[in-house]
Motif scaffolding. Sequence first.
Motif, short mmCIF file in Angstrom:
data_model
loop_
_atom_site.label_atom_id
_atom_site.label_comp_id
_atom_site.label_asym_id
_atom_site.label_seq_id
_atom_site.Cartn_x
_atom_site.Cartn_y
_atom_site.Cartn_z
N VAL A 192 26.13 21.95 -25.77
CA VAL A 192 26.73 22.85 -26.88
C VAL A 192 27.83 21.76 -27.37
O VAL A 192 28.61 21.47 -26.65
N ARG A 193 27.72 21.18 -29.05
CA ARG A 193 28.95 20.72 -29.92
C ARG A 193 29.83 21.78 -30.33
O ARG A 193 30.63 20.76 -30.82
N ASN A 194 29.92 22.74 -30.41
CA ASN A 194 30.58 23.47 -31.51
C ASN A 194 30.61 24.86 -30.99
O ASN A 194 29.66 25.52 -30.67
N TRP A 195 31.46 25.88 -30.98
CA TRP A 195 31.86 27.71 -31.51
C TRP A 195 32.03 28.25 -31.85
O TRP A 195 33.40 27.47 -32.38
N ARG A 254 26.41 26.47 -31.00
CA ARG A 254 25.37 26.26 -31.32
C ARG A 254 25.25 24.35 -30.33
O ARG A 254 25.95 23.82 -30.13
N CYS A 255 24.06 24.62 -29.94
CA CYS A 255 23.47 23.20 -29.16
C CYS A 255 22.99 22.02 -29.89
O CYS A 255 22.08 22.94 -30.32
N HIS A 256 22.79 21.16 -29.40
CA HIS A 256 21.86 19.99 -30.11
C HIS A 256 20.51 19.57 -29.71
O HIS A 256 21.38 18.72 -28.06
N ARG A 296 17.50 19.00 -34.65
CA ARG A 296 18.76 18.34 -35.40
C ARG A 296 19.86 18.87 -35.71
O ARG A 296 21.12 19.21 -35.84
N SER A 297 19.03 20.60 -36.46
CA SER A 297 19.45 21.45 -37.41
C SER A 297 20.72 21.91 -36.11
O SER A 297 21.17 22.62 -36.07
N VAL A 316 24.54 33.21 -30.00
CA VAL A 316 25.25 34.29 -29.63
C VAL A 316 25.38 35.55 -28.84
O VAL A 316 24.18 35.90 -28.42
N GLY A 317 26.18 35.73 -27.99
CA GLY A 317 26.69 36.68 -27.47
C GLY A 317 27.69 36.58 -26.87
O GLY A 317 28.96 36.65 -27.54
#
Length: 364
Positions: A87-90, A100-102, A107-108, A113-114
Motif C-alpha cells: 500500500v502506497r497511499n490512502w 492504493r496498492c502498487h 503501475r497505475s 475500498v473497505g
Amino acid sequence: MGGWNVLPDEITEVVLARLPMKEISRLRTVCKEWNYTTNSSTFKLLHRQLHPRRHLWLFVSEQDFKLLAWKSSDCKWIDFKLPSFYVRNWVSAGGLVCVRCHWEEHRSGNFFVGNPLTGLWKELPHPNETSVSKTWVMTNDSASKRYKIILLQYTAGFIDVYDSKYAAWSQQRLPEYLQGAFDSAFSSSATSIGEVVYCIHGASSSAHTYDTHSNMWKQIQVALPSDLALQSWYQGFRLEMPPKFVEGPEGEILLLGAVGCPGYLECVGVIWKLENVKKVWREVARAPSQLWMSMLEDARERREPWLLPLRFVGQGNQIFLMTSGSLKAITYNIEEERWGWVDFPQSSNCLMSLCFNPSLQAKV
C-alpha cells in the motif's frame, strides 16, 4: 426568513442546534442573526450535547505492511490488516478507507475500498491506464451510501472519478486555467467535506474547491498564508512540509502546515482557520518550540541523512503533526486548546498516516 424572526432566540437556538454541523456552516452565511446565534458559546455547547463527537482513530503504517490504529477514546494501539501488501497511499471519508496498492505489473495501482472495522474490502476496476495522479481524495455521502474517488490529474488536464453508484470510472476535464497546474509538491493537500473537494493549485499557490455533485470548480478568494513554507532545514536535514487541508470541529476549513522562523529551529508547525467573511487565513495555534524540537531530534537520531518528510493530518477536534522516523507525534485539541504527545510503537514507520472516523454502518 419568513416566520423565523418572530421566534424567541432560545427557541431558534434549540431548533438550529439539531442540524448537522455542515448545515450549520451554511446557515452562518444566511444572515447576521443566525451567524451570531450559531457562534455563541451556549449554542456550541448545546450542539455538542445533541451531537456527541465520535472518537477519532489515527492510522499509521507499520514496517511489515500492517496497519496500526490509535484510538483517541482510550489512547491505545491496535492492529489491523490491510487488503494487500505494498500500500502506497490512502484516503478516508465517512467511515470508509480507500487504499492504493502498487505492483510492477500494475503501475497505475490497484484500488481497494473497505471498512477497517468490519474487515470487508472491495477491489475497484482500474482507472485510465495513463493515470499517474499523485493527488487524490475521497467523498462519501452516508445518506445515499454513495462514495467517489477523485484522482486530480496535474499533468494531463483532466481528473478521473470513480462513482460507486455506477461502479465505474469516468473522466472530467479541468477548467482551462487549472490544466497542467496541479503541482506534485502539494500532492497531500487535498481533502473533502461532504461532496466538496478542497485542494491547492500549484502554479499560483491558490486554493480551489471542486463540487463532485455539480462538477463545478471555484477558486477560494483568499490568498494562502504568505509565510507558509514547503521546505526548510534542520541540523543538516532537508524538511519536506507539504500543507494539508482538514475539516475542523465545526465543519470549517483548517490548513495545517509550517512557517519559517528565525533562530535554531528555522521552522515550526502552524494551524490556520479560513475566515470567509474577513477573507483571511487566521492563525489558530502554533506548535510549542520544545515539542517541535523534541520530535525533530527524535527523527534525526533514527533516520539516515538527509531527508525528513513531515506529515500533517487531522479531522474534527484532533490535529496531528509528525515526521517519518520519529516515534512520537505532536497533537493538538482544538476545543481545549491543548498540545500533547502520542507515542508510536517501535514497529511503526509513519511513512503514511490517516485520520479515520470509525462507523460500523459504513458499507462498500
